[in-house]
Design a protein around this motif. Structure first.
Motif, short mmCIF file in Angstrom:
data_model
loop_
_atom_site.label_atom_id
_atom_site.label_comp_id
_atom_site.label_asym_id
_atom_site.label_seq_id
_atom_site.Cartn_x
_atom_site.Cartn_y
_atom_site.Cartn_z
N ASP A 145 1.24 -1.03 0.40
CA ASP A 145 -0.08 -0.33 -0.07
C ASP A 145 0.87 0.76 -0.30
O ASP A 145 1.53 1.33 0.57
CB ASP A 145 -1.01 -0.05 1.21
N SER A 146 0.78 2.12 -1.04
CA SER A 146 2.11 3.05 -0.93
C SER A 146 1.51 4.39 -0.58
O SER A 146 2.21 4.64 -0.25
CB SER A 146 2.38 3.72 -2.78
N ASP A 147 0.32 4.78 -0.50
CA ASP A 147 -0.36 5.81 0.59
C ASP A 147 0.43 5.54 2.33
O ASP A 147 0.63 5.94 2.96
CB ASP A 147 -1.53 6.04 0.91
N GLN A 148 -0.31 4.27 2.79
CA GLN A 148 0.32 3.61 3.69
C GLN A 148 1.26 3.41 4.11
O GLN A 148 2.03 2.85 5.28
CB GLN A 148 -0.32 2.77 4.76
#
Ligand code: ZN
Length: 246
Positions: A207-210
């Motif tokens: 998960d590139s956002d988290q």
């Protein structure tokens, strides 16, 4: 963005389908790190699936060999005979697709994808020494690699005296929040032919956002994949090794 990271499917449709069922709803895009074919009995079905579904795909050494690119002299007898068999089975469209696959490194949304290592798509990153070379060659902070069929990877904290540590997922540690000031080489493991003494299919989610990495293992019908290999006339050893994860 949530990524499904897969590698080394090796024509094993049973393992691929089990992973997709396990990951259902957990990702937005698919990244495949190469070796779609070779060893397994369903190369066309696997390439068809990648063509239709994967957002990013790079080539592996088996994809190259099957497509007639590069040398196969470092392949052992079973690998070489599976290359010959796979080439004879693939449709012209799927052979063209494999021939046109890009070599890594490929940049995707702030991270890098390679098959072997950042400096050489055919090189194995197995040890801390291999990882050190890869980290120093490549300045990116997050690289996904395959080729070794071993789930895990390495992290590099450059300010430390002993900067390289292995990353070893297990039953208790599957989720790894990525830390700042740390570089990562991450191997999702092999879908179709794991070689880390665990026969379950392996993949990863990112998960590139988290900034969260998750390793996963999935049981699949190994006996069915073995029967397909034996029925296709591929070497028996390619079937036997699946139940040992070697
Ligand atoms: Zn492979």
């Amino acid at each position: 963005m949530r990524y499904l990271i897969i590698s080394d499917i090796h024509g094993n449709l049973d393992a691929l389908e089990a992973c997709l069922a396990d990951a259902l709803g957990l990702y937005d895009q698919i990244l495949c790190l190469g070796d779609l074919v070779g060893y397994g009995a369903d190369p066309n079905a696997v390439v068809d699936w990648c063509r239709a579904n994967a957002n990013f795909v790079i080539r592996g050494n088996h994809d190259k060999a099957v497509a007639g690119i590069g040398e196969t002299e470092d392949f052992n007898d079973q690998a070489a005979s599976s290359v010959t068999w796979t080439t004879s089975q693939l449709s012209p469209e799927n052979l063209s697709y494999l021939r046109a696959l890009p070599a890594g490194p490929v940049r995707v949304n702030g991270f890098t994808a390679v098959h072997g290592s950042p400096s050489d798509e055919d090189e194995y990153i197995l040890s801390g020494v291999d990882a050190m070379r890869a980290f120093t060659w490549h300045s990116g902070t997050l690289t996904f690699f395959g080729h070794t069929h071993v789930q895990g990877g390495f992290l590099w904290k450059s300010r430390y005296a002993h900067p390289i540590s292995p990353l070893r997922p297990n039953q208790d540690a599957r989720d790894f929040p990525l830390q700042p000031d740390t570089a990562y080489l991450i191997n999702p493991g092999s879908i179709g032919q794991p070689r880390d003494h665990d026969p379950r299919a392996a993949y990863a989610l990112y998960d590139s956002d988290q900034k969260l990495l998750t390793y996963r293992r999935v049981e699949y019908d190994v006996a069915k994949a073995q029967r397909r290999i034996l029925a296709s006339g591929l070497p028996e050893k390619l079937a036997l090794r699946l139940s040992r994860g070697l």
